[in-house]
Scaffold this active site. Structure first.
Site, PDB file in Angstrom:
ATOM      1  CD  GLU A 531      -3.106  -1.605   2.561  1.00  0.00           C
ATOM      2  OE1 GLU A 531      -2.621  -0.320   3.192  1.00  0.00           O
ATOM      3  OE2 GLU A 531      -3.310  -2.299   2.709  1.00  0.00           O
ATOM      4  CG  ASN A 577      -0.268  -6.581  -1.767  1.00  0.00           C
ATOM      5  OD1 ASN A 577      -1.400  -7.352  -2.570  1.00  0.00           O
ATOM      6  ND2 ASN A 577      -1.113  -6.681  -0.518  1.00  0.00           N
ATOM      7  CG  HIS A 612      -9.753  -5.807   1.086  1.00  0.00           C
ATOM      8  ND1 HIS A 612      -9.410  -6.983   2.016  1.00  0.00           N
ATOM      9  CD2 HIS A 612      -8.921  -5.869   1.047  1.00  0.00           C
ATOM     10  CE1 HIS A 612      -8.202  -8.051   2.476  1.00  0.00           C
ATOM     11  NE2 HIS A 612      -7.627  -7.205   2.180  1.00  0.00           N
ATOM     12  CD  GLU A 644      -3.992  -7.711   1.534  1.00  0.00           C
ATOM     13  OE1 GLU A 644      -4.806  -7.060   2.153  1.00  0.00           O
ATOM     14  OE2 GLU A 644      -3.466  -7.609   1.743  1.00  0.00           O
ATOM     15  CG  ASP A 646     -12.049  -9.701   2.460  1.00  0.00           C
ATOM     16  OD1 ASP A 646     -12.326  -8.299   1.934  1.00  0.00           O
ATOM     17  OD2 ASP A 646     -11.548  -9.506   3.440  1.00  0.00           O
TER      18      ASP A 646
HETATM   19  O1  9MR Z   1      -6.648  -8.139   8.102  1.00  0.00           O
HETATM   20  C1  9MR Z   1      -5.806  -7.976   8.705  1.00  0.00           C
HETATM   21  C2  9MR Z   1      -5.775  -7.709   9.742  1.00  0.00           C
HETATM   22  O2  9MR Z   1      -6.620  -8.939  10.901  1.00  0.00           O
HETATM   23  C3  9MR Z   1      -5.097  -6.788  11.027  1.00  0.00           C
HETATM   24  O3  9MR Z   1      -5.630  -6.364  12.555  1.00  0.00           O
HETATM   25  C4  9MR Z   1      -4.891  -5.565  10.465  1.00  0.00           C
HETATM   26  C5  9MR Z   1      -3.302  -5.016  10.702  1.00  0.00           C
HETATM   27  O4  9MR Z   1      -2.060  -5.573  10.872  1.00  0.00           O
HETATM   28  O5  9MR Z   1      -4.542  -6.289   8.468  1.00  0.00           O
HETATM   29  C6  9MR Z   1      -5.361  -6.608   8.260  1.00  0.00           C
HETATM   30  O6  9MR Z   1      -4.785  -7.035   6.637  1.00  0.00           O
HETATM   31  C7  9MR Z   1      -4.654  -6.497   6.096  1.00  0.00           C
HETATM   32  C8  9MR Z   1      -3.710  -6.188   5.127  1.00  0.00           C
HETATM   33  O7  9MR Z   1      -2.428  -6.452   5.887  1.00  0.00           O
HETATM   34  C9  9MR Z   1      -2.877  -5.158   4.176  1.00  0.00           C
HETATM   35  N1  9MR Z   1      -4.490  -5.317   3.500  1.00  0.00           N
HETATM   36  C10 9MR Z   1      -5.797  -4.640   3.855  1.00  0.00           C
HETATM   37  C11 9MR Z   1      -5.815  -6.030   5.062  1.00  0.00           C
HETATM   38  C12 9MR Z   1      -7.039  -5.301   5.246  1.00  0.00           C
HETATM   39  O8  9MR Z   1      -6.958  -4.632   6.831  1.00  0.00           O
END
Ligand code: 9MR
Length: 722
Positions: A531, A577, A612, A644, A646
């Site tokens: 990101e 990513n 997402h 990722e 969903d």
């Molecule tokens: O799914 C992840 C969640 O459990 C964590 O609390 C959060 C912070 O670390 O990150 C979420 O995963 C993210 C991913 O690392 C990057 N893209 C967005 C995802 C969803 O927020």
């Protein structure tokens, strides 16, 4: 691809209108040269004149006698196929010490009781789409007729990497018997046999999705759907060991023809003479009236799981079992699991780890299955939530099987505290079965690995990577650098760009190096940077990494990180990513960045479309947006991974939003499956039972599996076009 090429070759020949001709392409180097023949003599000549391979011989209708080749080894497949819509009859096929030959669509009707097809020595032989049988039907045959007139359908002796695919093999003693290494017997229809359906005796062989039906009992031998026998050095039955057999998704039904004479108990899958090492018997459906349904005697790590074993005659006392037992010589089974089977009887050897099995009584059949009398074993809603049973809704296996058919890897995300190498819970089982890749969602982030300055804590990350390693999965490492989820102490480096650069390099070297050395070949890819862009496509200025002192421009830290990761593991596939990058200004900005990095020789191999989705968004990418962006990346030699995936739906879920949610899954899957550079579809959370979306308020998560781990519609959409 292959098929298309051959059709093209055939079309060229048809237009030439000759009996024997050669066609080669000038505009497509891959097009094979092809020869068309319509007599046994012409076939013999064509075969004698083959070059080093990659050629096609097309056989017209007619009677060709024996096809016999000895010592013909090609470097690329020679394909002997029958012209469309016609029948070319062969008496027997004998391929001895040959390699890289594919025989297709032939009609084999031996006139004497010797194996119809025999492959001996050599390697890489394929027989597919053939009709192989000693008769068209056996109406009026006596037992003596059966014993005198039929033999084995396909016999493989000491030949490796043989594929027996999609054939109709019937009126035989045994359908397929092989002692070769890596024999793949898949999707054959084996019908009317007087001995066994398939006999796999060679290591590393796969018996998948075959349909084995209608045995006849015409002599003293016991009929078994699939039977494997190890032999010792002196040939003693049960004195040896067979490793790596996979028996997956087969359907074995004792009788589908009520008029069939010589009916007798058919044992389903009989592995009575081990030792069998690393054996998988999974997702098979066995409907028989025998004591033996699926039985393994003598194992060293066997998994017998998700099978359905039905008592086809509830009025008789015989109840087919599923069991793992001692070797006949008394050695107990080692490291073996019997789980999630649905069967009339379940074995109880104390050395076997047995769990999740369901015992059915014969009278349950109408309750459990839609129409078992007509061989419709679709489970009804009354079937307990046992994964063995719902899997039979689709006999073709898992998400990874479906994705693989399109050259795509199916991945699943692991939440913070999910799954390690010893996990046996249903969710972890599901992740290991359905996916061939896992992404630790959080365990490899900075705050997990480095909560305290000066030390690394690999415990959680290692546990999840060990889980994947145990299950033969690969891992997508997420993520080396991100603006979020960083430990507080890291903030202290803001302002000191040089120290930060050193810290960044050291982190990448240590983490990538750790997984390269401790788990070789498992973490094959990394999200190097996560990101980096804002929604307008600018570089995030709030990211601590933007403060790295690494030369000119806001993107400089990104390139530096990719170089560092590449140095740490030159074999790793390196990914940039981000979310919302399928279209719009952010999509264009990411593409421009990657294009520039490529032009400068930065080792960036893939981009991650996080994917997402939220059904309340007003602007969402269409399937065309996704496809077009994938094509752009293809043009610059960059892979795309759906990293990722969903969907979240504002609660309560309306029918319209549910439909929209489905359409996201459909768009992503179909776009990815047709794009040659789309390599992965990873579901971030795999089920509503482990959804990160639960941490957001007001949303209902929508994943491939529901909270009870039953497949959602999304699951089937992810298997689109399989
Ligand atoms: O799914 C992840 C969640 O459990 C964590 O609390 C959060 C912070 O670390 O990150 C979420 O995963 C993210 C991913 O690392 C990057 N893209 C967005 C995802 C969803 O927020």
């Amino acid at each position: 691809m292959e098929h298309t090429r051959a059709l093209l070759a055939a079309a060229l020949l048809t237009s030439a209108g000759c009996e024997t001709d050669a066609a080669t392409s000038t505009d497509n180097q891959e097009l094979r040269s092809a020869v068309q023949v319509s007599s046994a003599t012409a076939l013999g000549d064509a075969l004698a004149n083959l070059g080093s391979g990659d050629e096609v011989v097309i056989v017209a209708d007619g009677d060709y006698g024996d096809l016999e080749l000895v010592g013909r080894n090609f470097t690329a497949d020679v394909r002997i196929r029958v012209a469309s819509g016609v029948r070319a009859r062969f008496d027997k096929i004998r391929l001895t010490n040959c390699s890289h030959i594919l025989v297709e669509d032939v009609w084999v009707r031996p006139t004497t009781a010797q194996p119809a097809v025999r492959i001996e020595g050599g390697s890489d032989i394929t027989i597919r789409d053939a009709d192989i049988g000693f008769a068209d039907h056996a109406v009026g045959w006596s037992a003596a007729d059966w014993n005198a007139r039929v033999s084995v359908g396909v016999e493989v002796v000491d030949s490796n990497d043989t594929t027996i695919h999609r054939n109709y093999i019937h009126h035989v003693t045994t359908g397929v018997e092989s002692n070769g290494v890596a024999t793949d017997v898949n999707r054959n229809d084996i019908n009317y046999f007087s001995d066994d359906g398939v006999r796999p005796h060679g290591d590393a062989s796969m018996i998948r999705s075959n349909r084995i039906t209608n045995n006849v009992k015409v002599n003293g031998s016991t009929n078994v759907g699939i039977q494997s026998v190890s032999r010792g050095p002196t040939g003693a039955v049960g004195g040896g060991r067979i490793d790596d057999l996979l028996v997956w998704g087969n359907t074995i039904i004792e009788t589908t023809d009520p008029a069939k004479p010589f009916g007798a108990p058919l044992q389903g899958i009989g592995f009575y003479d081990g030792v069998y090492g690393d054996l998988f018997i999974a997702q098979n459906l066995v409907s028989v009236d025998a004591w033996r349904g699926i039985a393994v005697l003598g194992s060293d790590v066997a998994n017998v799981q998700y099978n359905t074993v039905i008592d086809s005659d509830p009025l008789s006392p015989r109840r087919p079992d599923v069991s793992i037992e001692d070797h006949k010589d008394g050695r107990p089974p080692l490291g073996s699991r019997l789980r999630y089977n649905l069967a009339a009887r379940v074995g109880s050897n104390p050395a076997v780890n047995a769990y999740g099995n369901i015992v059915t009584a014969g009278s349950d059949l109408p309750v459990f299955f839609e129409d078992h009398e007509n061989y419709d074993f679709m489970p009804t809603s009354s079937v307990p939530n046992n994964r063995g049973s719902w899997r039979h809704r689709n006999m073709d296996g898992t998400l990874q099987d479906a994705a693989r058919r399109h050259g795509v890897v199916a991945g699943g995300g692991l939440g913070s505290f999910m799954c390690d190498a010893t996990s046996t819970d249903a969710l972890c089982d599901l992740v290991s079965d359905e996916f061939e890749l896992v992404t630790p969602n959080n365990a490899l982030k900075w705050s997990a690995l480095r909560p305290v300055e000066g030390t690394f804590n690999f415990s959680r990350g290692d546990a999840q990577v060990a889980f994947a390693q145990r299950n033969g999965q690969i891992v997508h490492g997420h993520t080396l650098l991100w603006s979020a989820f960083n430990p507080a102490w890291l903030e202290a480096y803001r302002g000191d760009g040089v120290a930060l650069a050193g810290l960044m390099d050291d982190h990448i070297q240590t983490v990538v190096g750790h997984y390269r050395d401790e788990f070789p070949g498992v973490v094959t890819r990394w999200d190097v940077v996560n990101e980096p862009l804002t929604s307008s496509g600018a570089f995030r200025s709030d990211s601590i990494w933007s403060a790295v002192d690494s030369g000119v421009g806001p993107a400089a830290y990104i390139s530096r990180a990719f170089h560092a990761a590449h140095t740490a593991d030159p074999d790793a596939h390196l990914v940039l990513n981000d979310f919302g990058v399928e279209f719009g200004p952010k999509g264009d900005a990411l593409f421009a960045l990657v294009q520039e990095m490529k032009a400068e020789g930065v080792p960036v191999h893939g981009v991650g479309f996080q994917s997402h989705y939220d059904t309340s968004w007003t602007t969402v990418p269409t399937r065309d947006d996704i496809s077009e962006m994938m094509e752009q990346y293809a043009a610059i030699g960059v892979d795309v991974h759906i990293t990722e995936l969903d969907v979240r739906i504002p609660s309560p879920v309306s029918a319209a939003e549910q439909e929209l949610a489905d359409s996201f899954y459909e768009s992503v899957a179909t776009a990815c499956f047709v794009a040659p550079n789309c390599k992965t579809i990873t579901s971030w959370s795999v089920s509503a039972a482990n959804s990160w979306i639960d941490t957001l308020t007001g949303y209902t998560p929508y994943h491939p599996f529901d909270a009870e781990l039953r497949p959602e519609r999304a699951y089937w959409l992810l298997r689109a076009g399989q």
